[in-house]
Enzyme design. Structure first.
Site, PDB file in Angstrom:
ATOM      1  CD  GLU A 113      -0.822  -5.575   5.898  1.00 52.19           C
ATOM      2  OE1 GLU A 113      -0.738  -6.096   4.772  1.00 52.19           O
ATOM      3  OE2 GLU A 113      -1.163  -4.376   6.060  1.00 52.19           O
ATOM      4  CG  HIS A 152      -3.496  -3.587   3.352  1.00 50.14           C
ATOM      5  ND1 HIS A 152      -2.482  -2.987   4.063  1.00 50.14           N
ATOM      6  CD2 HIS A 152      -4.146  -2.590   2.717  1.00 50.14           C
ATOM      7  CE1 HIS A 152      -2.518  -1.675   3.865  1.00 50.14           C
ATOM      8  NE2 HIS A 152      -3.518  -1.401   3.058  1.00 50.14           N
ATOM      9  CB  CYS A 188      -0.977  -0.043   1.175  1.00 44.26           C
ATOM     10  SG  CYS A 188      -2.348   1.091   0.998  1.00 44.26           S
TER      11      CYS A 188
END
Lengths: 227, 758
Positions: free
Chosen positions: A203, A201, A85
């Protein structure tokens, strides 16, 4: 395996990244933006957020942080670097990756789960067959990838396009990219495959808090290289 | 850094006795209030003092019209660590974790400038949370606008949503839920109620209580400018009229990047034990923050305005004291810790100045060290009386005549349809109507997942986050659920019952996600309290809300009152918004509205009555808001919610959804749309078709279960003596949504109506 997770003023996904990596059993430590020592780290994560408030341009100020000259050297030595990002935006500003991320085509911030189709690429971070699809969240205002025709040709010829936005069934349709990205590009890598930038994302979908663990694949391959 | 020198002389520049009352009146103090200022001071005030009194005694800061009523709330409970009176309420949530939360209005600024108004609303409530020592981990918002056929309302909606996202996304605090309603009643006064919740270890709870005479007072964060001067008095404590646009300079401008840095530096310093006290600068800026810190601690405080970093040249002492520049914190530190605080602030790139000290005089003293030595004191007030002597009013109250007239209306007199075609078309219209349609357009603009704790994505009955400190500390299995609720139309028809329903609906929403209600914060939005008919609705709503909260055993630990939501003499609907927090032993044990698989049995828990008064159905299809507000049976609410909550937490239910606006037909359709499945149902309640489908009878749920669980659910319902009906089964999507003799629509048309509404 030890990851260094860089923290710029305004970064806000660094804790999520450290949490995800530790959940997977890896070492993960914060690296302050004013530090310029990456020794002891096997890989570097530039996490998401709004470094320096995204003032001027997303990622534009962060690239001048002391840590970034070291990240550039670290990458040039062939070490793995991932920019997620805002981290992807920083990587393009630092010219570790070509192109730029501009405002989403509908001009609005977008937080939603997108579908990604894995491309045939040299990326060392992702070890999944071409055509594999992932459902991963995005959360950005400036995720609309653009690059020059020359850059695009080079990305294609070097197998550097890692991920494209697609439909849930894997089909890549012209409007599968909610942010309007050029050629549906969601993630790219450098020519040697060690530097990887992506808007989604992974994660956020590692420990299963919201039900999905699909993001693990984005960190597993690189870790295996160090085993 | 040089230390602050005590003033050498107290030769005060008091105002001209003829001029002072006129200035007082311009600042919003009435004659009696001005006389009380003179009495408290024992003399004519200075200009700075008069400004400070006008703000501290404004409605927004002193709650002068509401204080007496707010005493009706109970804030007691074994889980309560901090009740009202601080920046936020705090409850224990188990395993040594505590949650700080509060809801606050930012209505008036947002009506003038929606982006900045909403953004700074988020910024303000977030500061209230980390001030307590908690890391903000979730935010919700409760919004009200006029109808979207007016371009200005669209502008307000777009601006407010962008402002909430622009600020919260940058901070990295996920916006996980909330509610939006549209009604003509909010055309002149939109409501922006921001809720935030933070988590901390219990031992890190910090309060804004000044102590230790001689301790330095530091201002951390942004510099001070002329923005937001008089925000609390000019905007929040008056009605709007033609001059509203001219009030734009009183709206503050937010900088979320600065706030993000403030969060990090303050939490780091709190953890290191560097603060004796910490408070944020909100309404009335340095004035309220400094004086409250002194009065809570029973000490004095001395501030030198010239030590306050200023954005603009030539600011007068009173401007510095009342500025509402955002992203500023006031801290009391021990002398030996000043250097550490400065070091941390420098590392984070945050401003930090020594601006004063705590004294033992009990006086709130403002100094301007630029002035000649014998005239440096520009204000000298008794800190405790400044807070304690604030006016307290018991406004007149009278029952508005419209109540009986509206309640007497009989919806049946409209000649409501009975045929499948018309009723099905009406259902589709409702699904696509602004108050009922999907909010995805809104929450897609909010980062709702940052911080790795969001367990349940927006769109369900309540938000669920996991308790823990991902990337920083331990993670727990516990969950926190949050919801905000209020149906202003019910409250307009019957403020007492409407407020009870708001509480009951929150309990119901929490039950759907398996959470036990723990505590409440409220945001009470009303018109001008000096009008007896408005004040009556306020009194009634407080009665209803406080009774219901006691009944459910949920203490009210924080809150906010917003009066003067009137334009050109027209008040908004009484809107006492409830923000409720619930606890879960396991954050993964929640249900969602989505039907899970064909063949599951659908239950309607509760019993439908003919209650179309104040319904969305009447409003959307007949442009009619009258009729009797639905009944509220707290015992039935408690029994049904207890049963549903347990069944959800034990994993018995495949899906659970509360029946609210739009009635059972709408709830059933929502469960189908969310699950991508159809339903074959029959509502055999003997009511006229429209009432059976769209009546908003309270204490009802639509749940689905598989065969095995159906028997268990029936035996529980019988045991608890709760009325219910097995209304049908979940079917394949191709079969669409049918309610025998009443509704037949395809899943596609229902879905596209629902998703295309905004």
């Amino acid at each position: 395996m030890r990851f260094g997770v860089v923290r710029f003023p305004g970064t806000n996904c660094e804790q999520d990244a450290v949490h995800a990596l530790r959940t997977m059993g890896f070492g993960a430590e914060y690296v302050w933006h004013q530090d310029s020592d990456l020794s002891g780290f096997d890989a570097v994560v530039l996490p998401g957020g709004f470094s320096y408030g995204d003032y001027l341009r997303s990622g534009a100020i962060a690239r001048f942080s002391p840590v970034m000259s070291e990240v550039v050297r670290f990458a040039e030595r062939g070490n793995p670097v991932i920019g997620i990002c805002n981290g992807f935006q920083v990587l393009t500003e630092a010219h570790l990756l070509p192109g730029a991320l501009i405002r989403n085509k509908n001009l609005k911030f977008l937080c939603q789960t997108v579908h990604l189709s894995v491309q045939d690429s040299v990326c060392q971070w992702l070890d999944a067959p071409k055509g594999t699809t992932f459902a991963i969240p995005i959360s950005h205002h400036d995720g609309n990838y653009v690059c020059s025709p020359e850059d695009y040709q080079a990305l294609c010829e070097g197998s550097q396009i890692v991920l494209r936005y697609c439909e849930p069934d894997g089909h890549i349709a012209p409007d599968s990219a909610p942010n309007g990205s050029f050629e549906n590009i969601a993630g790219i890598c450098n020519a040697t495959g060690n530097v990887f930038g992506l808007m989604p994302h992974p994660e956020r979908v590692v420990d299963g808090v919201s039900g999905s663990t699909q993001g693990r694949a984005f960190f597993e391959a690189i870790a295996q290289r160090f085993n | 850094m040089e230390s602050i020198k005590p003033p050498v002389c107290d030769k005060l520049d008091t105002l001209d006795p003829q001029l002072a009352p006129k200035i007082a009146s311009e600042l919003g103090l009435n004659e009696e209030e001005y006389r009380n200022v003179v009495h408290t001071q024992g003399r004519i005030p200075t200009l700075t003092e008069l400004y400070i009194y006008s703000l501290m005694w404004s409605e927004h800061c002193s709650y002068k019209h509401s204080r007496a009523q707010l005493r009706k709330f109970s804030s007691e409970g074994p889980q309560v660590l901090q009740g009202p009176g601080e920046n936020a309420g705090v409850i224990s949530v188990g395993d040594g974790w505590a949650a700080a939360f509060k809801m606050e209005s930012h209505n008036h600024p947002s009506a003038i400038e929606p982006y900045e108004g909403a953004a700074t609303g988020v910024g303000g409530i977030i500061r209230d949370i980390f001030t307590m020592g908690a890391r903000p981990i979730a935010s919700l918002n409760s919004l009200r606008f006029g109808t979207l056929d007016k371009p200005r309302q669209r502008y307000l909606l777009d601006g407010a949503v962008a402002g909430i996202g622009g600020y919260g996304n940058c901070l990295g605090v996920p916006t996980v839920g909330g509610e939006i309603y549209f009604d003509r009643a909010y055309e002149g006064n939109c409501l922006i109620n921001a809720f935030a919740l933070g988590l901390m270890r219990e031992e890190n709870l910090t309060r804004a209580v000044g102590s230790g005479p001689g301790n330095p007072v530091m201002l951390i964060g942004n510099s001070t400018g002329r923005d937001g001067i008089g925000g609390a008095s000019v905007l929040a404590s008056q009605e709007f009229d033609e001059a509203a646009e001219n009030k734009r300079p009183a709206v503050q401008v937010g900088d979320p990047f600065e706030e993000k840095l403030l969060i990090e530096v303050c939490l780091e310093l709190l953890e290191r034990g560097m603060f004796v006290a910490l408070g944020d600068l909100g309404a009335a800026g340095l004035t309220s923050s400094a004086s409250e810190m002194a009065s809570r601690g029973g000490v004095g405080i001395e501030i030198d305005v010239r030590k306050v970093p200023q954005r603009e040249a030539g600011m007068l002492p009173y401007e510095i004291m009342v500025s509402e520049s955002q992203e500023r914190m006031l801290a009391v530190v021990k002398p030996q810790d000043v250097a550490s605080v400065q070091e941390a602030c420098e590392r984070w790139g945050v401003g930090c100045s020594l601006i004063g000290r705590i004294t033992d005089t009990g006086r709130f003293v403002v100094i301007d060290s630029n002035l000649p030595q014998d005239r440096q004191v520009v204000a000298d007030m008794p800190a405790e009386q400044l807070a304690a002597d604030a006016p307290l009013y018991h406004p007149e109250s009278s029952r508005p005549a419209y109540l009986d007239e509206a309640a007497a209306f009989d919806p049946a007199s409209l000649g409501l349809p009975r045929d499948v075609g018309t009723l099905s078309a009406q259902l589709l219209t409702l699904l696509g109507s602004p108050n009922l349609c999907s909010r995805e357009w809104v929450w897609r603009q909010y980062d709702h997942q940052v911080q790795a704790s969001t367990a349940l994505l927006p769109g369900a009955d309540a938000a669920v986050v996991r308790v823990g400190a991902p990337g920083r500390g331990p993670i727990s299995q516990r969950g926190l659920a949050m919801t905000t609720d209020c149906n202003g139309r019910y409250c307009w028809l019957d403020p007492y019952r409407g407020a009870r329903i708001a509480v009951a609906e929150s309990v119901r929403n929490l039950a759907c996600v398996g959470a036990e209600p723990a505590a409440v914060t409220d945001c009470l939005n009303f018109g001008n309290p000096e009008k007896p008919e408005v004040f009556y609705t306020f009194e009634q709503a407080i009665d209803g809300m406080s009774e219901a909260c006691r009944y459910f055993g949920v203490p009210v630990v924080s809150g906010n009152v917003s009066f003067y939501n009137e334009s050109f003499g027209n008040a908004i609907y009484p809107t006492p918004t409830v923000g409720m927090v619930g606890l879960m032993d396991d954050f993964r044990r929640f249900a969602t509205p989505a039907f899970k698989k064909a063949g599951d049995t659908i239950f309607l828990i509760g019993e439908t009555a003919d209650e179309l008064g104040g319904s969305e159905y009447l409003s959307v299809l007949y442009d009619e808001v009258r009729g009797a507000c639905p009944a509220c049976d707290l015992e039935l609410e408690r029994d049904t919610s207890d049963l549903v909550r347990r069944a959800v937490a034990e994993g018995i239910l495949a899906s659970a959804h509360d029946v609210s606006e739009g009635g059972a037909a709408l709830a059933l359709a929502e469960c189908c749309i969310a699950g991508g499945l159809g339903a074959k149902a029959a509502f055999d309640d003997g009511l006229p078709a429209a009432a059976s489908l769209f009546s908003e009878t309270q204490a009802r749920f639509i749940v689905s279960v598989d065969d095995l669980a159906a028997t268990e659910l029936v035996s529980r319902l019988l045991e608890a003596n709760i009325p219910y009906a097995v209304v049908g089964e979940v079917v394949e999507p191709e079969e669409g949504i049918s309610i025998e003799g009443k509704i037949q629509v395809s899943l596609e048309e229902a879905t596209s109506a629902f998703k295309g509404g905004l």
